[in-house]
Design an enzyme around this catalytic site. Structure first.
Site, PDB file in Angstrom:
ATOM      1  CE  LYS A 280      -3.812  -1.740   2.936  1.00  0.00           C
ATOM      2  NZ  LYS A 280      -5.087  -1.743   1.994  1.00  0.00           N
ATOM      3  NE  ARG A 354     -10.961  -9.666  -1.997  1.00  0.00           N
ATOM      4  CZ  ARG A 354     -10.918  -8.960  -3.011  1.00  0.00           C
ATOM      5  NH1 ARG A 354     -11.642  -9.395  -4.108  1.00  0.00           N
ATOM      6  NH2 ARG A 354     -11.050  -7.502  -2.740  1.00  0.00           N
TER       7      ARG A 354
END
Length: 504
Positions: A280, A354
């Site tokens: 990120k 996920r």
């Protein structure tokens, strides 16, 4: 801070308290006293409303004015909080009450001596209103002082608050007691989210769950890295392999001998999300300690469910890992063998939530639940779609999805039902595995993530997915009963779901 709450029926104008909180509606030339405020208003020469008008008060929701009573009432301070226009066809909305109550108590909590003894004389004409006032007040007092030092920390540690809720409504005591349980759960979730990630690695999170399990008499099972590897939990081990702090899967269970229904909650617990090798940017990383907010809400909700003794079998799964870049981290294009047998091609290591959730969802279905609800800070796309105060609800069962939206609304948590378009599944096709963890399509990222999770739900299992990425962490200033930082989003909704299944 130690806090107590009691329900009383005395007139607030004569109460021996440090402060009285009353409500005002926006009116014509001056704000109008709300239910509960009339005795205090009448005690002031010319009425408290006229003084508020001179101060520029309009009665807008959450508007707070603090006034010295100068002997007009027994308490030295009166806190008047706006409730908006007086409703023409019924009582004041409970959500307005809880937020305004929270705003008033936040104001009192900033005093050097703290809130002290506070009489809550806001509208509490029925049990629902009484519970809302109590909930907002308790949430509004929240502070996170773990890392404060010096005299300031000492003063805060020594503070206490004694809240007295003025209400004669039937059921108000029970409603206030429930509100306290909920507020303690939400505040516990906030504490976890606000904790520095170095102090809440996966092993620490599992230890916190063990402490809650012992305190609340919950059954607990913790799978460490060896058990996860041997059990085939490829999502958790794949995400966690880049960190020096290995992953955990925690299972908590509340059982009731008279329960007919079983619900399963699954929470994303990424204790820090660097993005892994798909790193990120720094501006998106400084609040990634909050990427475990879903698991925090599940743990907090399980605590409340046990405390309330709900007649339901509730199981909570915490999928806990730290997503870090290193020589051992998962690489884009790696293929993970998930729990249950499916394979996933990892195209973006920053879509890690996920992956751990998929493992836990498959495991949760082994409990044979009537409903599976997962809650996760899953996608940045949720903020694009719904902003920072509204979480998304998706699922394979429209009735269950809509009932959860209704449950959230009843708890004053803003949510919105979203679809899971079948055509998005093609974007998750992989050339080498059963499914890819991200779509090749740019649009609909929040929905695509939900479609990915749906692949791990068996046919016939009722399932809903809550994406709380925005509401879980408040970057701005405090508002209502919501502080800056961790919010505890979703905790009350999960408890409400359990309560509703307990009544079925």
């Amino acid at each position: 801070m130690s806090t107590t709450l009691s329900v009383i029926t005395e007139s607030p104008s004569t109460l021996d308290a440090d402060a009285i909180v009353v409500g005002y509606h926006s009116g014509g030339d001056a704000p109008e006293p709300a239910s509960g405020a009339h005795d205090v208003d009448a005690a002031f020469s010319g009425g408290l409303a006229s003084t508020l008008s001179l101060l520029g008060a309009g009665g807008a929701p959450e508007e707070v004015h603090t006034i010295a009573s100068l002997g007009a009432v027994a308490a030295p301070v009166v806190v008047a909080v706006g409730l908006g226009p007086a409703p023409s066809d019924g009582p004041v909305d409970p959500d307005v009450l809880s937020r305004s109550s929270g705003a008033a108590l936040r104001t009192l909590a900033t005093r050097p001596e703290g809130a002290g003894r506070v009489a809550l004389a806001l509208p509490a004409e029925n049990a629902q209103q009484a519970g809302a006032v109590a909930l907002g007040a308790r949430l509004g007092l929240y502070t996170f002082d773990r890392y404060r030092t010096g005299d300031q920390a000492l003063r805060k540690a020594e503070r206490s608050a004694a809240l007295s809720l003025v209400s004669s409504a039937t059921g108000s005591e029970a409603a206030a007691e429930r509100a306290v349980v909920l507020a303690e759960a939400v505040n516990y979730s906030r504490d976890l989210v606000n904790t520095a990630p170095a102090d809440l690695v996966p092993e620490d999170f599992a230890s916190a769950a063990q402490a809650i399990a012992q305190e609340s008499e919950l059954q607990i099972e913790v799978l460490d890295e060896q058990a996860l590897t041997e059990g085939g939990y490829g999502g958790l081990t794949g995400v966690g392999q880049g960190s020096a702090n290995p992953p955990r899967l925690v299972r908590l269970a509340h059982s009731h001998p008279e329960a007919d229904k079983t619900i399963a909650f699954v929470g994303k617990g990424i204790t820090f999300d660097s993005g892994g090798l798909s790193l990120k940017p720094s501006g998106s990383m400084d609040w990634m300690k909050s990427d475990m907010a879903g698991a925090a809400s599940v743990l907090a909700a399980m605590r409340a469910i046990a405390t309330l003794g709900l007649k339901v079998n509730a199981v909570g799964y915490l999928a806990v890992a730290e997503n870090m870049p290193s020589g051992s981290a998962s690489r884009p294009s790696d293929v993970l063998n998930m729990y249950g047998g499916k394979t996933v091609e990892v195209l973006n290591t920053d879509a890690e939530g996920r992956l751990v959730m998929a493992d836990a969802l498959v495991r949760a279905q082994e409990d044979g639940p009537d409903l599976v609800v997962d809650i996760a800070t899953l996608t940045g796309a949720q903020l694009v779609a719904l902003g920072t105060r509204v979480f998304a609800v998706m699922g394979n069962d429209d009735e269950a999805r809509d009932s959860i939206v209704a449950a959230a609304g009843a708890e004053g948590e803003a949510s919105w039902a979203m679809p899971l378009p079948g055509e998005l599944r093609a974007g998750l096709d992989s050339s080498v595995a059963d499914i890819a963890n991200v779509s090749g399509e740019r649009w609909g990222g929040m929905l695509s993530a939900g479609v990915f999770l749906q692949e791990f739900i068996d046919e016939g299992v009722s399932w809903a997915h809550l994406d709380i990425a925005g509401p879980s962490f408040n970057h701005g200033g405090p508002h209502g009963h919501t502080p800056k930082g961790g919010t505890g989003a979703g905790t009350r909704t999960l408890v409400r779901i359990a309560e509703e299944y307990a009544r079925k």
